[in-house]
Each structure stands twice: as C-alpha cells, then as structure tokens.
Design an enzyme around this catalytic site. Structure first.
Site, PDB file in Angstrom:
ATOM      1  N   ASP A   7      49.074 -13.331  10.438  1.00 23.14           N
ATOM      2  CA  ASP A   7      50.298 -14.078  10.170  1.00 23.14           C
ATOM      3  C   ASP A   7      50.920 -13.605   8.858  1.00 23.14           C
ATOM      4  O   ASP A   7      50.369 -13.842   7.777  1.00 23.14           O
ATOM      5  CB  ASP A   7      49.946 -15.571  10.091  1.00 23.14           C
ATOM      6  CG  ASP A   7      51.142 -16.482  10.258  1.00 23.14           C
ATOM      7  OD1 ASP A   7      52.267 -15.970  10.387  1.00 23.14           O
ATOM      8  OD2 ASP A   7      50.946 -17.709  10.269  1.00 23.14           O
ATOM      9  N   ASP A   8      52.054 -12.909   8.946  1.00 21.18           N
ATOM     10  CA  ASP A   8      52.775 -12.418   7.760  1.00 21.18           C
ATOM     11  C   ASP A   8      52.040 -11.289   7.036  1.00 21.18           C
ATOM     12  O   ASP A   8      52.176 -11.133   5.818  1.00 21.18           O
ATOM     13  CB  ASP A   8      53.047 -13.548   6.764  1.00 21.18           C
ATOM     14  CG  ASP A   8      54.157 -14.485   7.198  1.00 21.18           C
ATOM     15  OD1 ASP A   8      54.636 -14.360   8.336  1.00 21.18           O
ATOM     16  OD2 ASP A   8      54.545 -15.361   6.397  1.00 21.18           O
ATOM     17  N   CYS A  45      57.929 -15.828  12.700  1.00 20.36           N
ATOM     18  CA  CYS A  45      56.703 -16.123  13.444  1.00 20.36           C
ATOM     19  C   CYS A  45      56.942 -16.545  14.890  1.00 20.36           C
ATOM     20  O   CYS A  45      56.400 -15.954  15.825  1.00 20.36           O
ATOM     21  CB  CYS A  45      55.929 -17.230  12.734  1.00 20.36           C
ATOM     22  SG  CYS A  45      55.626 -16.941  10.978  1.00 20.36           S
ATOM     23  N   ARG A  49      56.047 -14.648  18.531  1.00 18.09           N
ATOM     24  CA  ARG A  49      55.034 -15.168  19.449  1.00 18.09           C
ATOM     25  C   ARG A  49      55.607 -15.423  20.840  1.00 18.09           C
ATOM     26  O   ARG A  49      54.938 -15.211  21.855  1.00 18.09           O
ATOM     27  CB  ARG A  49      54.422 -16.443  18.869  1.00 18.09           C
ATOM     28  CG  ARG A  49      53.425 -16.158  17.763  1.00 18.09           C
ATOM     29  CD  ARG A  49      53.083 -17.394  16.942  1.00 18.09           C
ATOM     30  NE  ARG A  49      51.935 -17.133  16.084  1.00 18.09           N
ATOM     31  CZ  ARG A  49      51.950 -16.368  15.005  1.00 18.09           C
ATOM     32  NH1 ARG A  49      53.083 -15.794  14.633  1.00 18.09           N
ATOM     33  NH2 ARG A  49      50.860 -16.160  14.286  1.00 18.09           N
ATOM     34  N   LYS A 103      47.222 -20.663  15.262  1.00 18.89           N
ATOM     35  CA  LYS A 103      48.615 -21.080  15.160  1.00 18.89           C
ATOM     36  C   LYS A 103      49.296 -21.078  16.525  1.00 18.89           C
ATOM     37  O   LYS A 103      49.158 -20.130  17.294  1.00 18.89           O
ATOM     38  CB  LYS A 103      49.336 -20.131  14.198  1.00 18.89           C
ATOM     39  CG  LYS A 103      50.820 -20.384  14.003  1.00 18.89           C
ATOM     40  CD  LYS A 103      51.306 -19.524  12.852  1.00 18.89           C
ATOM     41  CE  LYS A 103      52.799 -19.552  12.671  1.00 18.89           C
ATOM     42  NZ  LYS A 103      53.216 -18.879  11.421  1.00 18.89           N
ATOM     43  N   HIS A 105      53.044 -22.886  17.176  1.00 19.58           N
ATOM     44  CA  HIS A 105      54.430 -22.684  16.733  1.00 19.58           C
ATOM     45  C   HIS A 105      55.385 -22.410  17.891  1.00 19.58           C
ATOM     46  O   HIS A 105      56.431 -21.786  17.707  1.00 19.58           O
ATOM     47  CB  HIS A 105      54.485 -21.535  15.712  1.00 19.58           C
ATOM     48  CG  HIS A 105      55.576 -21.709  14.688  1.00 19.58           C
ATOM     49  ND1 HIS A 105      55.942 -20.713  13.806  1.00 19.58           N
ATOM     50  CD2 HIS A 105      56.386 -22.757  14.408  1.00 19.58           C
ATOM     51  CE1 HIS A 105      56.908 -21.133  13.030  1.00 19.58           C
ATOM     52  NE2 HIS A 105      57.201 -22.374  13.375  1.00 19.58           N
ATOM     53  N   HIS A 192      49.236 -16.004   5.775  1.00 18.38           N
ATOM     54  CA  HIS A 192      50.430 -16.813   5.505  1.00 18.38           C
ATOM     55  C   HIS A 192      50.151 -17.787   4.354  1.00 18.38           C
ATOM     56  O   HIS A 192      49.066 -18.338   4.254  1.00 18.38           O
ATOM     57  CB  HIS A 192      50.774 -17.590   6.778  1.00 18.38           C
ATOM     58  CG  HIS A 192      52.156 -18.165   6.827  1.00 18.38           C
ATOM     59  ND1 HIS A 192      52.597 -19.129   5.942  1.00 18.38           N
ATOM     60  CD2 HIS A 192      53.195 -17.936   7.672  1.00 18.38           C
ATOM     61  CE1 HIS A 192      53.846 -19.465   6.248  1.00 18.38           C
ATOM     62  NE2 HIS A 192      54.230 -18.750   7.289  1.00 18.38           N
ATOM     63  N   ASP A 298      52.747 -10.414  13.118  1.00 21.16           N
ATOM     64  CA  ASP A 298      53.861 -10.981  13.875  1.00 21.16           C
ATOM     65  C   ASP A 298      55.239 -10.635  13.330  1.00 21.16           C
ATOM     66  O   ASP A 298      56.239 -10.793  14.032  1.00 21.16           O
ATOM     67  CB  ASP A 298      53.713 -12.503  13.971  1.00 21.16           C
ATOM     68  CG  ASP A 298      53.581 -13.180  12.605  1.00 21.16           C
ATOM     69  OD1 ASP A 298      53.431 -12.480  11.583  1.00 21.16           O
ATOM     70  OD2 ASP A 298      53.608 -14.431  12.570  1.00 21.16           O
ATOM     71  N   ASN A 299      55.320 -10.186  12.094  1.00 21.30           N
ATOM     72  CA  ASN A 299      56.620  -9.857  11.485  1.00 21.30           C
ATOM     73  C   ASN A 299      56.367  -9.119  10.183  1.00 21.30           C
ATOM     74  O   ASN A 299      55.220  -8.815   9.840  1.00 21.30           O
ATOM     75  CB  ASN A 299      57.459 -11.120  11.239  1.00 21.30           C
ATOM     76  CG  ASN A 299      56.696 -12.287  10.658  1.00 21.30           C
ATOM     77  OD1 ASN A 299      56.580 -13.336  11.293  1.00 21.30           O
ATOM     78  ND2 ASN A 299      56.132 -12.124   9.463  1.00 21.30           N
ATOM     79  N   LYS A 352      60.433 -10.214   5.896  1.00 23.69           N
ATOM     80  CA  LYS A 352      60.470 -11.245   6.931  1.00 23.69           C
ATOM     81  C   LYS A 352      61.784 -12.027   6.906  1.00 23.69           C
ATOM     82  O   LYS A 352      62.345 -12.272   5.841  1.00 23.69           O
ATOM     83  CB  LYS A 352      59.291 -12.202   6.736  1.00 23.69           C
ATOM     84  CG  LYS A 352      59.230 -13.342   7.740  1.00 23.69           C
ATOM     85  CD  LYS A 352      58.061 -14.265   7.448  1.00 23.69           C
ATOM     86  CE  LYS A 352      58.047 -15.466   8.385  1.00 23.69           C
ATOM     87  NZ  LYS A 352      56.905 -16.375   8.113  1.00 23.69           N
TER      88      LYS A 352
END
Length: 508
Positions: A7-8, A45, A49, A103, A105, A192, A298-299, A352
């Site tokens: 994540d991130d 995010c 996803r 996660k 989301h 994250h 994810d990004n 991001k």
C-alpha cells in the site's frame, strides 16, 4: 495463486530497484521471475483495487472516486457494481478457494464486503487507512473490521502486517486441507501512513536519510539506472516546485520528515519479512513451484501529511501523540511528506493522486508456473487491468461473454511472461482513467493528461512518454494533429466508458 499488494510503496523503494531499503524476500521473487518496470496501477488506492479485481476501468467497476458515493450518478457507486464480473467470483465458480486479508476500500456497507464479490474467506479493514495497532482510525468512529462480512474487534496488541499475514496463512491452510486450488489476496496496509513499526524495527534506518529528500531523489534515480530498471538515457525530471527544497525546510519539520522516512523504510523491510513468511509456507507444503505469485504496489508514493494539515488534521492531532520518543510506536501518527514521496517516485514526475507517471507507475514482480527466463527485467507497458485476465487464464476460468456484464478492458500478460511475446498491448490499445479531478488517456507512446483539479479539458497536456517519461515537454504546440486526435480520443473514451465528472451529479 497468490496476489500480494503493498500500500503506497514507492517505485524506487525495493532492493531489486536499487533501494537502500532491505527487501531480500521480494528481491528473491524477482530473481526467480519477471520484474515489470512499466506497470501502470491507479492514481489512488481504491480505483487501483477496483481495476485489479475486475480487469476494467474504475468508473465501469463503480469506483469513480474513492470514498465518494453520488446517488444517481453511474460510476460513483463506491463499490464493485453489477456491470462487471469480479475476479474472485469467477475463480470461486471455477473451484478455487478464494480469500483476502487486509485492506478492502471497495465499499463501506456490509452488503459490499468481500463475500459480495466472491471471497469465500475474508478478514479486512473496511476503509482505506488507520492505525496499524488499533481501531483509532482517522475520522470519527474509527476503523471498522470485518471477518467473513461480520464486524469484529481489532485483536489487542496486534500489528497489521503480522495479523494480515496470520489470517491469509490460515485461509491458505484451509484450502490446503481441502485439497483445493487457492486464490489468496494479501492486501497489506503497509507502508501506508501512519508510519508505525514493531519495536525491533524502530531504529534500523536511524541516520540513513539525514541528507534529505533532494539528495536521495537524485541518488534513487542513479540507483535505478545502475540496477537496469530505467535506461541510462533517461533524465530525472525537475522537482515539483510546490515542494520546499530540503535546505530551506524548517529544521523541526525536516527532523520530523527524516524520522518519517526512517520509519517508512523500516515498514517496508518488515513487510518484506512477512512476504517471506508466506513464501516459506508455500515451500514447506511443496506448493511454491506450483503457485503463481504476483507482488505489486497499488499506486505511486504517497503525498499527504495530515499531522501538519489536510482534511483529517484536527482528528489526527486530537487522537495521536507525536512526541519524539513516541514516533513510530502505537498511538503516533507519522508520515514522511511529499518530498520523500517524490524521491520514492523517481524517475517520474509527481506522485500518488496524480495521473502523471509518478502517480501511476509502481513495482510489479511475477514468478511461478508459466514464467520463463527468470531474472528478466521487462519494460513492456502493462496495467492494473491486466492482472485479472492473466489470473483467469492461468486458472482456466472464463469471463462472461453473454452480454450480461461489460467486457474486460485488460488483456492477459501470460504470453509476455512465457516469452512468447514481447508485449501485452499493441500501439492502438487505449487506457483511460479519470479520478478526483485528474485524467489521462494513453495510446501507444502518446499520453494526454491533466495536472491539477478542477478538471479542465482545455488544459490537458500532450506527452510522448517513451521519449519523455518524465513528462517535461508538452507537445500540444508542436504536434497539433496528434493533440487533436488524442483530445477526440479522450472524448470518445469518456462516452464509451461512461466517465462522468463529479460536477455532473444529477439534479434532485
């Protein structure tokens, strides 16, 4: 099949990418598989996803803007909609044991939880971020957790990355005991913010980043080139003028951001440790050589610093303690700021939330059956939408073609992974994304992209991202015919995909 999402995680922040951060387990996956250096995820995010689990555009999937439900406006359902057939459901129908830990989301309501899209087992955090040690969250009411769609409490003393690994391994144990093929999604919330790590990791990178983010951005770029991730011909784009130069930063803020970067690096190393736990599980049960492992972020690297401002600033200040001795421990809220995010996004522009390359391009490693020529670095253009069709093909499952759902926009990567082809998409393939006031459309080497919200079509810029991956030379003036073609393409893609702007909400 195993899908692991960080994540991130910044593009420059893996050991195999030349990073100062130690990631031996992920590096080993890359040494046994393919490292894809032009993987385009999502700008944030939730849309990423949605694309991963549907093989489709985020608006088609229902995630036009994360955390945003607009009644009556298609694309803003804030969940995975009936317009698509989700990957977990198709794999479940094909006999796979499907599970997710971490996660979510992709919907805030109980009927939008993982079971609604085909996950047989799940243990998830509903929202996009929160404390790694408890349910404090970053808004009134705190974080919510669900086990198989039922609300549960956060276990006392648990740390997120360890807990999610424990849960996904228990689900894999269940599949193994039932002698069923599995699709396991380890959807981590690390690294994250808030940047928190177990005690043993707190000072592993102490002093490493005292020179500041400007020095490290240039160093990361050089290391990416030395590692063969980016060509020697590339140039580091100019820094974002909105980010304060390191040597002009307030000393206290510089110390805070330096500590944040140390903690971020420690979180990445801890994440790598738990990736190693999953790999060890596979090896102990003789499943490693039979399992396709996909690791990605994810990004692009993150931008927000809610301790020092932003929409959740007051809540974060009221519920967390960033005294120097507390930073990184339970109850603290640390982020490393946009300057370190930009350093992690080297060699690209921005980070991001942007639809510039720095917000989109992320690490991707794939190893396992069907992946030939290990230790291969592959620069073919691929997207988050290509993951689902790749896994469906491996599983021998089919996406519905009876008109009941929109067709997938992604394409299988398996020919590229096997060495049978040197590309996934030809030069006529079109990728289009709009999210939170920023947009891009890409065809081949050409990319039309907006920079800052509010969205204004007349301000979209044209780049040749093969010749200019840093997006430094706007070609609208020198390529008027190409600009007109790409602008017309953006308009037709908006209509085809049903992309609506938030301002187009229906009248009530």
């Amino acid at each position: 099949m195993l899908l692991i999402v960080a994540d991130d995680l910044g593009y420059a922040d893996l050991g195999v990418h030349g990073s100062s951060i130690r990631t031996p387990n992920i590096d080993r996956l890359a040494s046994e598989g393919v490292l894809l250096t032009q993987f385009h995820a999502g700008p944030s995010c939730a849309p990423a996803r949605a694309m991963l689990l549907t093989g489709n555009n985020n608006h088609v999937a229902g995630m036009g803007r994360q955390n945003t439900f607009i009644e009556g406006l298609p694309g803003y359902e804030n969940r995975i909609t009936e317009r698509v057939a989700p990957l977990p459901r198709l794999l479940s129908e094909a006999g796979y044991h499907t599970s997710i830990a971490g996660k979510w989301h992709l919907g805030n309501n109980l009927d939008e939880a993982p079971p609604s899209v085909g996950f047989e087992r799940s243990w998830i955090m509903v929202h996009g971020a929160g404390s790694h040690y408890d349910a404090t969250g970053f808004f009134d009411g705190g974080s919510t957790y669900l086990a198989d769609g039922v609300e549960v409490a956060w276990p006392d003393g648990a740390y997120s990355t360890e807990l999610y690994t424990d849960r996904i391994l228990s689900f894999m144990d269940e599949a193994f005991a039932q002698d069923r093929p599995f699709f396991a999604f380890a959807s981590y919330t690390s690294p994250h913010w808030p940047l928190q790590v177990p005690e043993a990791y707190l000072d592993r990178y102490a002093g490493m980043y005292d020179e500041g983010y400007d020095v490290w951005r240039a160093r990361n770029f050089e290391r990416l080139q030395s590692a063969g991730i980016v060509p020697e011909s590339w140039e580091l784009p100019p820094r974002n003028p909105a980010i304060t130069p390191w040597d002009e930063l307030d000393p206290d803020l510089a110390a805070y951001y330096t500590r944040g970067m140390e903690l971020y690096a420690a979180m990445v190393e801890n994440l790598d440790h738990h990736v190693g736990r999953i790999v060890e599980w596979l090896k102990e049960r003789g499943e490693y050589e039979h399992t396709l492992v996909v690791f990605l972020s994810d990004n692009g690297a993150p931008i927000r610093d809610w301790w020092n401002g932003g929409e959740a600033h007051e809540y974060v200040r009221a519920h967390y303690d960033n005294a120097p001795e507390r930073m990184g421990r339970p109850g603290s809220w640390v982020s490393y700021g946009a300057g370190w995010g930009e350093a992690g996004s080297a060699p690209f522009s921005r980070l991001k939330t942007y639809t510039r390359e720095g917000g989109l391009v992320a690490p991707l490693v794939i190893r396992g059956p069907g992946v030939e020529s290990p230790r291969r670095i592959e620069g073919a253009y691929v997207t988050a939408m290509d993951v689902a069709p790749t896994l469906l093909e491996v599983a021998g499952a089919r996406y519905p073609d009876d008109g009941t759902v929109r067709p997938m926009l992604g394409e299988s990567m398996n020919a590229l992974l096997s060495g049978a082809s040197d590309r996934v998409h030809d030069d006529t393939y079109v990728t289009t994304v709009y999210h939170a006031g920023r947009a891009y459309v890409r065809m081949g080497r050409w990319k039309l992209v907006s920079l800052d919200p509010p969205f204004d079509e007349s301000k979209m810029e044209l780049f040749d991202v093969i010749a200019d991956p840093g997006e430094t030379r706007d070609l609208r003036g020198s390529e008027p015919e190409r600009y007109a073609e790409m602008l017309a393409l953006w308009r037709s893609e908006r209509a085809r995909l049903g992309i609506r702007l938030e301002s187009e909400r229906p009248e009530r």
